[in-house]
Design an enzyme around this catalytic site. Structure first.
Site, PDB file in Angstrom:
ATOM      1  N   HIS A 119      21.165 -26.047  25.959  1.00 27.61           N
ATOM      2  CA  HIS A 119      21.818 -25.387  27.228  1.00 27.61           C
ATOM      3  C   HIS A 119      21.766 -26.669  27.373  1.00 27.61           C
ATOM      4  CE1 HIS A 119      22.168 -25.173  31.466  1.00 27.61           C
ATOM      5  NE2 HIS A 119      22.697 -23.843  31.524  1.00 27.61           N
ATOM      6  N   ASP A 196      11.872 -24.299  26.855  1.00 28.14           N
ATOM      7  CA  ASP A 196      12.908 -23.833  27.310  1.00 28.14           C
ATOM      8  C   ASP A 196      12.736 -22.032  27.648  1.00 28.14           C
ATOM      9  OD1 ASP A 196      14.806 -23.198  29.729  1.00 28.14           O
ATOM     10  OD2 ASP A 196      16.618 -24.110  28.758  1.00 28.14           O
ATOM     11  N   GLN A 199      15.356 -18.403  29.221  1.00 26.63           N
ATOM     12  CA  GLN A 199      16.141 -17.417  29.223  1.00 26.63           C
ATOM     13  C   GLN A 199      14.909 -15.885  28.809  1.00 26.63           C
ATOM     14  OE1 GLN A 199      18.885 -15.766  29.907  1.00 26.63           O
ATOM     15  NE2 GLN A 199      20.009 -17.906  30.912  1.00 26.63           N
ATOM     16  N   LYS A 222      15.977 -16.891  37.917  1.00 27.61           N
ATOM     17  CA  LYS A 222      16.273 -15.536  36.803  1.00 27.61           C
ATOM     18  C   LYS A 222      14.995 -14.583  36.540  1.00 27.61           C
ATOM     19  CE  LYS A 222      18.501 -19.035  34.119  1.00 27.61           C
ATOM     20  NZ  LYS A 222      20.045 -18.874  34.158  1.00 27.61           N
ATOM     21  N   CYS A 358      27.321 -23.116  29.914  1.00 27.22           N
ATOM     22  CA  CYS A 358      26.542 -24.795  29.922  1.00 27.22           C
ATOM     23  C   CYS A 358      26.296 -24.958  28.344  1.00 27.22           C
ATOM     24  CB  CYS A 358      25.376 -24.087  30.928  1.00 27.22           C
ATOM     25  SG  CYS A 358      25.595 -23.999  32.640  1.00 27.22           S
TER      26      CYS A 358
END
Length: 400
Positions: A119, A196, A199, A222, A358
């Site tokens: 991303h 990261d 998600q 999220k 993105c």
């Protein structure tokens, strides 16, 4: 038909039902449980105050609730303690904090390693850092299934590698990355590791001690929490390597006109008034998640995802990107522009995401101009998929 026992906990879904709307854009942001809304209302109705700054009753109450959320986040992530948790305005801000706070660690010619699926939030901060410091930005290639090529990674991660930054779960391909192998390669060469988790965190792989990374970033919105809040976990020794980046109130331990001394993590990296209500709301969302049966959640998510993939596979003009494993599917349709398809779906009350998500370099790598993404959450059910596939078929009948 698969039913979600959690739908009633999310009041926005009742509003969507009234509008004949279904929501399948959860990888972008998730709807909020009533428990989170109640926590926000209680904070605002009960009287607000700034945190860490005063001894009066409202301030003590706000500070206590704010810091208790830090404890909740640490427990949810299985962090050693709350001092390992820093609140930020989002995962993007957390990754930028690292890219600036660690800048002094790098010498010209050294390497930062990322993957080809990142991303923009886990690409651009490192790209800019490489430009500022004269570093090499090394990009790990992917296999056709969307997983980082480990054989290539063994050749590319080496003595010059100072940092590996990798997404846990791709927001485009929906593929879990082989973190144990990749992090071990980085550690072998003494490199820092950044994951990261924007998600991945909501899908049950949020144990940072099991992951073993130095830093882990995620976004509140999220994981069914408020927007404007992010979390950055760091190991104690890793936090000690960061220099302070943003400066202002409450992060300073002592200040004069020409000198200052700053707190360590966490307060030293939370300059200014933090998102107090948002942090309290995040704590309530995590309480809600932890009160659920994880096996039931995982089974529901897996069953729904399998039904999504099977339905897409049954439509010969649809091509799914990669081999998604969890919660989402990103697809293209031969001869159909992704924006046109998303517009027709939206007109039928189906909310999906269309574009490059993105991740422009990834789409260039895939040779695709853009795609439609369907992403699922705990409150989605079989009826949502029936609505989606009916709308998809009607859209394709118009466009093909």
């Amino acid at each position: 038909m698969l039913h979600s026992p959690w739908r009633a906990d999310f009041p926005a879904l009742a509003a969507f039902d009234t509008e004949h709307q279904i929501y399948l854009d959860n990888a972008a942001t998730a709807q909020k449980p009533q428990a989170m809304l109640d926590a926000l209302a209680a904070y605002y109705h009960g009287g607000v105050a700034n945190v860490h700054r005063a001894g009066h009753g409202p301030a003590a109450r706000a500070t206590g609730a704010f810091e208790f959320s830090r404890v909740k986040v640490a427990r949810w992530l299985n962090a050693p303690g709350p001092a390992n948790i820093v609140f930020t305005p989002g995962a993007t801000s957390a990754l930028n904090l690292l890219a600036y706070g660690l800048e002094h660690e790098f010498k010209p010619g050294e390497q930062i390693v990322i993957s080809a699926l990142e991303h923009h939030a886990n690409l651009l901060p490192w790209q800019r850092l490489a430009e500022r410091r004269g570093l090499q930005l090394v990009v790990l290639p992917l296999l056709t299934n969307g997983v980082v090529d480990l054989d290539a990674a063994r050749l590319l991660i080496g003595p010059g590698t100072r940092l590996l930054a990798i997404s846990q779960l791709s927001n485009v391909l929906g593929v879990w990355q082989p973190l144990p192998e990749l992090l071990a390669m980085a550690r072998q060469h003494g490199a820092l590791t950044v994951v990261d988790g924007a998600q991945g965190a909501v899908h049950g792989r949020n144990d940072v001690q099991a992951i073993g990374c130095d830093f882990y970033a995620l976004s509140s919105h999220k994981v069914y929490g408020p927007d404007g809040v992010g979390v950055l976990y760091g190991k104690t020794d890793a936090w000690a390597r960061l220099r302070h980046w943003q400066f202002g109130g409450e992060m300073v331990r002592a200040a004069d006109y020409h000198t200052a001394d700053f707190h360590p993590a966490p307060l030293g990296f939370e300059a200014g008034t933090p998102p107090i209500a948002g942090v309290i709301g995040l704590g309530a969302s995590l309480d809600y998640l932890q009160s659920q049966d994880p096996n039931a959640l995982n089974t529901h998510e897996a069953t729904l995802h399998a039904a999504l993939l099977n339905g897409l596979a049954a439509r010969p003009t649809v091509r799914v990107l990669g081999q998604p494993q969890t919660a989402l599917a990103t697809f293209v349709v031969k001869g159909v522009h992704h924006a046109d398809l998303a517009t027709l779906l939206s007109e039928q009350g189906v909310a999906v995401r269309a574009g490059q998500h993105c991740a422009m370099p990834l789409f260039k790598h895939l040779g695709v101009a853009g795609a439609v993404r369907v992403s699922l959450a705990m409150y989605n059910d079989g009826a949502d998929l029936v609505r989606f596939f009916d709308a998809l078929d009607q859209s394709l009948a118009v466009l093909t």
